[in-house]
Design a protein around this motif. Structure first.
Motif, mmCIF file in Angstrom:
data_model
loop_
_atom_site.group_PDB
_atom_site.id
_atom_site.type_symbol
_atom_site.label_atom_id
_atom_site.label_comp_id
_atom_site.label_asym_id
_atom_site.label_seq_id
_atom_site.Cartn_x
_atom_site.Cartn_y
_atom_site.Cartn_z
ATOM 1 N N LEU A 40 47.343 17.382 33.824
ATOM 2 C CA LEU A 40 46.438 17.291 32.687
ATOM 3 C C LEU A 40 47.151 16.707 31.473
ATOM 4 O O LEU A 40 46.597 15.856 30.769
ATOM 5 C CB LEU A 40 45.852 18.658 32.359
ATOM 6 C CG LEU A 40 44.893 18.721 31.183
ATOM 7 C CD1 LEU A 40 43.677 17.824 31.407
ATOM 8 C CD2 LEU A 40 44.451 20.162 30.938
ATOM 9 N N GLU A 41 48.369 17.138 31.210
ATOM 10 C CA GLU A 41 49.126 16.624 30.062
ATOM 11 C C GLU A 41 49.378 15.123 30.197
ATOM 12 O O GLU A 41 49.318 14.396 29.204
ATOM 13 C CB GLU A 41 50.434 17.388 29.888
ATOM 14 C CG GLU A 41 50.246 18.809 29.387
ATOM 15 C CD GLU A 41 49.448 18.902 28.096
ATOM 16 O OE1 GLU A 41 49.695 18.119 27.157
ATOM 17 O OE2 GLU A 41 48.555 19.778 28.020
ATOM 18 N N GLU A 42 49.644 14.648 31.394
ATOM 19 C CA GLU A 42 49.826 13.210 31.614
ATOM 20 C C GLU A 42 48.533 12.445 31.325
ATOM 21 O O GLU A 42 48.558 11.398 30.683
ATOM 22 C CB GLU A 42 50.301 12.935 33.047
ATOM 23 C CG GLU A 42 51.741 13.303 33.293
ATOM 24 C CD GLU A 42 52.706 12.534 32.400
ATOM 25 O OE1 GLU A 42 52.551 11.304 32.256
ATOM 26 O OE2 GLU A 42 53.623 13.180 31.851
ATOM 27 N N LEU A 43 47.406 12.983 31.801
ATOM 28 C CA LEU A 43 46.113 12.342 31.524
ATOM 29 C C LEU A 43 45.828 12.325 30.030
ATOM 30 O O LEU A 43 45.376 11.315 29.486
ATOM 31 C CB LEU A 43 44.977 13.065 32.253
ATOM 32 C CG LEU A 43 44.848 12.840 33.743
ATOM 33 C CD1 LEU A 43 43.697 13.681 34.300
ATOM 34 C CD2 LEU A 43 44.630 11.378 34.065
ATOM 35 N N LYS A 44 46.094 13.431 29.350
ATOM 36 C CA LYS A 44 45.838 13.515 27.912
ATOM 37 C C LYS A 44 46.684 12.491 27.149
ATOM 38 O O LYS A 44 46.204 11.873 26.205
ATOM 39 C CB LYS A 44 46.101 14.930 27.416
ATOM 40 C CG LYS A 44 45.033 15.914 27.884
ATOM 41 C CD LYS A 44 45.450 17.344 27.715
ATOM 42 C CE LYS A 44 45.325 17.832 26.321
ATOM 43 N NZ LYS A 44 45.560 19.304 26.220
ATOM 44 N N LYS A 45 47.916 12.299 27.574
ATOM 45 C CA LYS A 45 48.784 11.299 26.951
ATOM 46 C C LYS A 45 48.193 9.901 27.126
ATOM 47 O O LYS A 45 48.109 9.122 26.178
ATOM 48 C CB LYS A 45 50.168 11.344 27.616
ATOM 49 C CG LYS A 45 51.320 11.469 26.658
ATOM 50 C CD LYS A 45 52.637 11.375 27.397
ATOM 51 C CE LYS A 45 53.109 12.760 27.755
ATOM 52 N NZ LYS A 45 54.459 12.769 28.345
ATOM 53 N N GLU A 46 47.783 9.605 28.355
ATOM 54 C CA GLU A 46 47.183 8.295 28.663
ATOM 55 C C GLU A 46 45.896 8.092 27.862
ATOM 56 O O GLU A 46 45.691 7.034 27.262
ATOM 57 C CB GLU A 46 46.891 8.205 30.160
ATOM 58 C CG GLU A 46 46.174 6.954 30.573
ATOM 59 C CD GLU A 46 45.680 7.007 32.018
ATOM 60 O OE1 GLU A 46 44.612 6.411 32.279
ATOM 61 O OE2 GLU A 46 46.346 7.637 32.858
ATOM 62 N N PHE A 47 45.033 9.096 27.833
ATOM 63 C CA PHE A 47 43.757 8.976 27.130
ATOM 64 C C PHE A 47 43.966 8.827 25.625
ATOM 65 O O PHE A 47 43.216 8.116 24.965
ATOM 66 C CB PHE A 47 42.856 10.172 27.445
ATOM 67 C CG PHE A 47 42.141 10.072 28.769
ATOM 68 C CD1 PHE A 47 42.778 9.608 29.910
ATOM 69 C CD2 PHE A 47 40.821 10.449 28.877
ATOM 70 C CE1 PHE A 47 42.120 9.528 31.131
ATOM 71 C CE2 PHE A 47 40.152 10.363 30.089
ATOM 72 C CZ PHE A 47 40.803 9.903 31.210
ATOM 73 N N SER A 48 44.973 9.503 25.081
ATOM 74 C CA SER A 48 45.260 9.400 23.646
ATOM 75 C C SER A 48 45.641 7.979 23.255
ATOM 76 O O SER A 48 45.399 7.555 22.121
ATOM 77 C CB SER A 48 46.389 10.354 23.266
ATOM 78 O OG SER A 48 45.942 11.682 23.353
ATOM 79 N N GLN A 49 46.216 7.243 24.175
ATOM 80 C CA GLN A 49 46.574 5.852 23.913
ATOM 81 C C GLN A 49 45.376 4.918 24.057
ATOM 82 O O GLN A 49 45.304 3.896 23.391
ATOM 83 C CB GLN A 49 47.698 5.411 24.850
ATOM 84 C CG GLN A 49 48.997 6.130 24.582
ATOM 85 C CD GLN A 49 50.063 5.830 25.619
ATOM 86 O OE1 GLN A 49 49.827 5.165 26.622
ATOM 87 N NE2 GLN A 49 51.264 6.325 25.372
#
Length: 98
Positions: A40-49
């Motif tokens: 989830l943290e990896e997805l959140k990082k990607e989505f934030s970009q």
């Protein structure tokens, strides 16, 4: 079982309106909470970009959007904002704490 779900819809993920499952783009299952949280943290990082705006509700729901991403709704005769939501479910229910 922990599920990390990505939906694309014209509503924020925490509403979980009837039929929300029809909006699922991807879903990953994990037996360990730590693995689910890392994913989830990896997805959140990607989505934030990728998206300019975001909002988090508890740990179960994250929502991302760009103001210019809208789709026309024929039944309501207007443009609706498109949201990209991440949902963390534990045994089918929103994960609200560790």
């Amino acid at each position: 079982m922990h599920d990390i779900i990505y939906i694309r819809a014209n509503f924020e993920p925490w509403w979980m309106f009837e039929g929300w499952q029809d909006q699922i783009i991807s879903q990953q299952q994990f037996t360990l909470a730590e693995n689910a949280r890392n994913y989830l943290e990896e997805l959140k990082k990607e989505f934030s970009q990728r998206f300019a705006e975001n909002e988090q509700r508890e740990i179960a729901f994250s929502c991302y959007w760009n103001e210019e991403e809208v789709e026309y709704c024929e039944s309501c005769e207007e443009d609706l904002q498109i949201f990209h939501g991440l949902i963390w479910l534990f045994n089918g229910n929103p994960q609200t704490s560790f």
